[in-house]
Design a protein around this motif. Sequence first.
Motif, PDB file in Angstrom:
ATOM      1  N   GLU A 118       0.828  -1.201   0.000  1.00 35.69           N
ATOM      2  CA  GLU A 118       0.000   0.000   0.000  1.00 35.69           C
ATOM      3  C   GLU A 118       0.870   1.262   0.000  1.00 35.69           C
ATOM      4  OE1 GLU A 118      -3.390   2.139   2.839  1.00 35.69           O
ATOM      5  OE2 GLU A 118      -2.823   0.026   3.152  1.00 35.69           O
ATOM      6  N   VAL A 119       1.958   1.224   0.794  1.00 40.82           N
ATOM      7  CA  VAL A 119       2.861   2.384   0.818  1.00 40.82           C
ATOM      8  C   VAL A 119       3.514   2.580  -0.539  1.00 40.82           C
ATOM      9  CG1 VAL A 119       5.015   3.258   1.816  1.00 40.82           C
ATOM     10  CG2 VAL A 119       3.282   2.234   3.289  1.00 40.82           C
ATOM     11  N   GLN A 120       3.888   1.493  -1.198  1.00 39.73           N
ATOM     12  CA  GLN A 120       4.499   1.602  -2.518  1.00 39.73           C
ATOM     13  C   GLN A 120       3.568   2.283  -3.510  1.00 39.73           C
ATOM     14  OE1 GLN A 120       5.868  -2.719  -2.844  1.00 39.73           O
ATOM     15  NE2 GLN A 120       7.404  -1.631  -4.099  1.00 39.73           N
ATOM     16  N   GLY A 121       2.270   2.056  -3.316  1.00 37.84           N
ATOM     17  CA  GLY A 121       1.310   2.592  -4.267  1.00 37.84           C
ATOM     18  C   GLY A 121       1.268   4.111  -4.272  1.00 37.84           C
ATOM     19  N   HIS A 122       1.442   4.759  -3.127  1.00 38.35           N
ATOM     20  CA  HIS A 122       1.311   6.209  -3.121  1.00 38.35           C
ATOM     21  C   HIS A 122       2.619   6.948  -2.845  1.00 38.35           C
ATOM     22  CE1 HIS A 122       0.684   5.084   1.181  1.00 38.35           C
ATOM     23  NE2 HIS A 122       1.377   6.219   1.396  1.00 38.35           N
ATOM     24  N   THR A 123       3.761   6.208  -2.703  1.00 36.27           N
ATOM     25  CA  THR A 123       5.045   6.896  -2.495  1.00 36.27           C
ATOM     26  C   THR A 123       6.061   6.582  -3.576  1.00 36.27           C
ATOM     27  OG1 THR A 123       5.907   5.083  -1.110  1.00 36.27           O
ATOM     28  CG2 THR A 123       4.740   6.904  -0.002  1.00 36.27           C
ATOM     29  N   ALA A 124       5.869   5.517  -4.302  1.00 33.07           N
ATOM     30  CA  ALA A 124       6.817   5.102  -5.353  1.00 33.07           C
ATOM     31  C   ALA A 124       8.185   4.768  -4.780  1.00 33.07           C
ATOM     32  CB  ALA A 124       6.944   6.178  -6.423  1.00 33.07           C
ATOM     33  N   VAL A 125       8.240   4.352  -3.485  1.00 32.08           N
ATOM     34  CA  VAL A 125       9.499   3.939  -2.862  1.00 32.08           C
ATOM     35  C   VAL A 125       9.644   2.436  -3.057  1.00 32.08           C
ATOM     36  CG1 VAL A 125      10.816   3.820  -0.703  1.00 32.08           C
ATOM     37  CG2 VAL A 125       9.327   5.774  -1.160  1.00 32.08           C
ATOM     38  N   HIS A 126      10.849   1.993  -3.408  1.00 33.64           N
ATOM     39  CA  HIS A 126      11.064   0.583  -3.684  1.00 33.64           C
ATOM     40  C   HIS A 126      10.884  -0.243  -2.411  1.00 33.64           C
ATOM     41  CE1 HIS A 126      13.089  -3.126  -5.048  1.00 33.64           C
ATOM     42  NE2 HIS A 126      12.769  -2.686  -6.284  1.00 33.64           N
ATOM     43  N   LYS A 127      10.433  -1.496  -2.629  1.00 36.15           N
ATOM     44  CA  LYS A 127      10.155  -2.379  -1.500  1.00 36.15           C
ATOM     45  C   LYS A 127      11.405  -2.627  -0.658  1.00 36.15           C
ATOM     46  CE  LYS A 127       9.590  -6.700  -2.401  1.00 36.15           C
ATOM     47  NZ  LYS A 127       9.032  -8.011  -2.839  1.00 36.15           N
ATOM     48  N   SER A 128      12.562  -2.841  -1.289  1.00 35.35           N
ATOM     49  CA  SER A 128      13.792  -3.104  -0.529  1.00 35.35           C
ATOM     50  C   SER A 128      14.167  -1.902   0.341  1.00 35.35           C
ATOM     51  CB  SER A 128      14.933  -3.443  -1.488  1.00 35.35           C
ATOM     52  OG  SER A 128      15.182  -2.365  -2.371  1.00 35.35           O
ATOM     53  N   THR A 129      13.858  -0.699  -0.162  1.00 34.01           N
ATOM     54  CA  THR A 129      14.147   0.502   0.626  1.00 34.01           C
ATOM     55  C   THR A 129      13.262   0.561   1.854  1.00 34.01           C
ATOM     56  OG1 THR A 129      14.800   1.684  -1.386  1.00 34.01           O
ATOM     57  CG2 THR A 129      14.268   3.017   0.561  1.00 34.01           C
ATOM     58  N   ILE A 130      11.987   0.210   1.685  1.00 35.90           N
ATOM     59  CA  ILE A 130      11.076   0.217   2.838  1.00 35.90           C
ATOM     60  C   ILE A 130      11.517  -0.814   3.871  1.00 35.90           C
ATOM     61  CG2 ILE A 130       8.695  -0.164   3.557  1.00 35.90           C
ATOM     62  CD1 ILE A 130       7.831   0.795   0.780  1.00 35.90           C
ATOM     63  N   TYR A 131      11.918  -2.007   3.398  1.00 33.28           N
ATOM     64  CA  TYR A 131      12.408  -3.017   4.335  1.00 33.28           C
ATOM     65  C   TYR A 131      13.680  -2.536   5.063  1.00 33.28           C
ATOM     66  CZ  TYR A 131       9.183  -6.768   3.133  1.00 33.28           C
ATOM     67  OH  TYR A 131       8.054  -7.547   2.983  1.00 33.28           O
ATOM     68  N   ARG A 132      14.536  -1.819   4.357  1.00 31.27           N
ATOM     69  CA  ARG A 132      15.762  -1.314   4.999  1.00 31.27           C
ATOM     70  C   ARG A 132      15.415  -0.297   6.079  1.00 31.27           C
ATOM     71  NH1 ARG A 132      18.009   0.572   0.875  1.00 31.27           N
ATOM     72  NH2 ARG A 132      17.880   2.841   1.208  1.00 31.27           N
ATOM     73  N   TYR A 133      14.411   0.561   5.812  1.00 33.62           N
ATOM     74  CA  TYR A 133      13.984   1.524   6.823  1.00 33.62           C
ATOM     75  C   TYR A 133      13.432   0.808   8.062  1.00 33.62           C
ATOM     76  CZ  TYR A 133      14.271   5.234   3.250  1.00 33.62           C
ATOM     77  OH  TYR A 133      14.681   6.111   2.284  1.00 33.62           O
ATOM     78  N   LEU A 134      12.590  -0.222   7.799  1.00 37.56           N
ATOM     79  CA  LEU A 134      11.989  -0.954   8.918  1.00 37.56           C
ATOM     80  C   LEU A 134      13.054  -1.654   9.756  1.00 37.56           C
ATOM     81  CD1 LEU A 134       8.904  -2.543   7.086  1.00 37.56           C
ATOM     82  CD2 LEU A 134       8.853  -0.712   8.802  1.00 37.56           C
ATOM     83  N   ARG A 135      13.982  -2.305   9.075  1.00 39.43           N
ATOM     84  CA  ARG A 135      15.024  -3.042   9.793  1.00 39.43           C
ATOM     85  C   ARG A 135      15.910  -2.083  10.609  1.00 39.43           C
ATOM     86  NH1 ARG A 135      16.616  -5.368   5.584  1.00 39.43           N
ATOM     87  NH2 ARG A 135      15.196  -7.136   5.683  1.00 39.43           N
ATOM     88  N   ARG A 136      16.256  -0.939  10.011  1.00 43.75           N
ATOM     89  CA  ARG A 136      17.082   0.034  10.721  1.00 43.75           C
ATOM     90  C   ARG A 136      16.335   0.590  11.932  1.00 43.75           C
ATOM     91  NH1 ARG A 136      19.372   4.934   7.218  1.00 43.75           N
ATOM     92  NH2 ARG A 136      20.350   3.155   6.140  1.00 43.75           N
TER      93      ARG A 136
END
Length: 734
Positions: A118-136
Motif C-alpha cells: 500500500e505504501v508503494q502505491g502512493h510513495t513510489a518507494v522501492h520495497k527493498s528501501t522500505i524493508y531497509r527503513y523498517l530493519r534500521r
Amino acid sequence: MQILYENMVVEWQLPESDVRQVERILWISPNEEYLYSIAMDDDKAFPVMKAYSEYAAGIVSKLCRQVDWINDSIPVIDTDIAPEHLTLRDKSWDTIKDIVLDEPNCYDKNFRGAQIREVQGHTAVHKSTIYRYLRRYWQGGKMKNTLLPHYNNCGSYGKDRTPTEAKRGRPRKFENEPSGINIDEETKQLLRSGIRLFYNTKEKSPLKHAYQKTLEKFFANGYRQEGQVLIPVLPPPEKLPTFGQYKYWFQKEQDLANTLKSRHGKKRYELNHRPILGSSTLESFGPGSRFQIDATVADVYLVSEYQREWIIGRPIVYIVIDVFSRYITGLYIGLEGPSWVGAMMALANTTADKVRYCAEYGIEITEQEWMSSHLPQKLTADRGELEGDKPARLIDVLGVDVENAPPYRADWKGIVEQQFRLVNLRSVRFVPGAIKERFRERGERDYRLDAKLTLREFTQIMIQYVLYHNNNHRMLWYDRNEFMVADNVEPIPYQLWQWGIINRTGRLKKLPEAIVKLNLLPQGEATVTSAGIQFKGVHYGCDLAMREQWFVKARVGKTWRVKVCYDPRSTNEIYLWLDAGRQFEVCTLLDREERYLNKRFEEVDDLLEIERYHGRHHEINNMLAKIDLDAQTKAIVEQATKKTNEALSNSDTSSNQRVKGIRGNRSGEKQLNRPQEAFQLAESRTVEGKSSKDDNVVLPINRDATTKAQEAYIPPADKLSKIKAYLQEDGDEE
C-alpha cells in the motif's frame, strides 16, 4: 527472575561453542506469553515471535545475558544534525510510520507485506528501501533518529585510500593550477621527516619555510653550480607535493604536544601549554598541610625613610600562603632581594605574633583578624632561596618538608603567584610611584619621580591588604567540598582556615618564635680566644664566658671552637648554641670593636679585606724603606768603625783600662752633653715686640720665681765637691 522489557538487548551463547547471537526485544505481550525479537547482526533479519519463558529460563540458566548496545550512527543531540539530514530522516519516517505504529500487527509478515504494498502505491518507494527503513528502525531501538542517513559509513571513514593512477582530492578550480601528486606511504615518510627536521625545532620556522626546506632536501634531483654556490634543482611542479598537501598531512598526523615541546622546549610547554586537570587544593588535606612561598619585586618605587628626596628603588615582597584555605600566613617587605635572608624573614613571620607585628607598624588588630603563627608540614618554594644546605635545619630540626619547584615552573606555585597579580591589581597600581607600563613612551613623565612612600608606609599598605584578603576576600572559584557546603562555610580564607582547624587538625606546627628564628639564621663556628669569642674577624663576649672563665682558660691553654648562629645583617650580636640547640646565649660586641657596631658582616669582610689589601700594597714600600734604613745604618757604622779604629791605633790605652773607665767616661760625657741639651728659652722670648737679646731690654722679674731659684741655688764649689765624691764612689765600685 530478571524482568524483560522492550528494547532490551540480549546476548545468547550456545554451550561448548563460541557462537554468539545478539537480539533486541521489540514487543512483549501483556500476559507475558510471547514476544517479538530481531537479530542485531543480520542485514536480512525480520522480527521473530518467541516464547517469553524461553528468555526467562535462558537468563536463569545463564545461557543469555543483558548487554549494552550503542549505535554510533545515531546522534544523541538534535542540534548537531544537519538540516538536510533531518529532511531525509523525516521523509523516511513518513514512509514507515503507519506500519511501525501498528503493534504487534507490523511484526506479522502477512500484514506487513500488505502494508508495504500500500505504501508503494502512493510513495513510489522501492520495497527493498522500505524493508531497509523498517530493519534500521527496529534494530536501532525503535527511535526516529535511526532513519538518519549514515554518511559516516561512506568512504571508509578514518582509513587512507590506496593510491592509484587517478589523482585523489578535490578537482582544480583553474586549468594551470598545480594539482600535486598522489601521496603514497613513501612520500608521507618524507613529509614526516621534513616536518621533524625543519618545523619541530627551536628555530620555530613557519610551515611555509619547512615546506621549502623539505622539497630542497628530499625532492631535489641534483644541484647546479653558480660560481661557488650549489643550488638544488627541483622537478616540475606537477611532480611535487603542493603546500596544501604538505599542510593537510601535517595537520592530519600532527602530534601537537610533541610539536610544542620541540618548538618551545619541555619547560615552556609544561608552564604554558600542558593540560590543567588537577587542583592545588587536592594536594592539601587541611591548614598547614602545605604552604607556598615566593618573592617578587613590587611594581612601585619607594623613597628613603631618612631622606625623602632619595629614591631607593623597588621593594621585595615575600608572601607565605596556605594552600588549603588561601590564608596568608607570612609576609616580609624589605630590600633583601630574593635570597635566603628574605625567605628567612618571611618564614620567621609565619610563626610571629601578628598582633605584635602589626603594632610595630602602628596597626591595631585582634588575634582573630590574623591568627596564624605556625609552621607547615610541607613548604613549596623556588629552587633559589631554599636550595642547598641552608634549609637543612628547617627540615631536620623544625620538621618542615621543603619541596623545590623545577626551573621555569611557576605554575607549581600558582596560588602564591596569583597573589602577586592580585596585589598589583588591588593596591600597588594605585599608589604614587607605581609602574604604570613596562616601557615608557618618549616624552612621558618618569614614574620613578612620583615615588612618595617609604618602606614602612608601603609595609603598612601590604598589611592592610593581607587583612582584607584573609577576612573579606570571597573566592567564587573555590571548590568547596560537600562537608563545607553542609556547614555553610563561605569561600573566604578566614572561614576556610577556621573550618580546617576544627575538622582537619594535626597539620600545623607550633614552636617558640626564638627557636624558629635561631634555626633559620645561618650557622657558623666561632673560636674562643683570650681576646674574646672571635667570629669572622670580630670579637664578642657573654655572661656565660665570663662566669666559666673561658678567656682565662684560652690564654693558659688552647683555643677551641663553639657553634653559633648569626644574622648577616647585623654584627651587634651573635647567638651561642647550648644544649643541642634547645637554648642559646646572646654574645655582644666588645667595646674595643666599636668600629664594627651596626654593620653588616659583608661590610666587615670588606673592611678587613681592604686592610689586608693596603697591607699587601705597602709591603714593597716597607721593604724598600728597610733596605734604605739598613744601607744608612751600614754607612754610619762603617764610618764610625773607621774613626774608632783610628783613635785606638793612636792611643796607648789598654783594653782593661777602657773597660774600667766606663762609669767615669759616662759621667764626663754626661757633663759635656748637659749644656747642649739644656733648654734655651730666652732666645725666643720677646717683650713688646722686641727680642730679649737686645741689651737695652729689661725683662720683668717674677718675685716668687726668683725666691724659689735662690733657695734651690748650689754654689759651684759645693757642686764640684759633690761630683768628685760621686766619681770616687764609682771608682770604688769599679
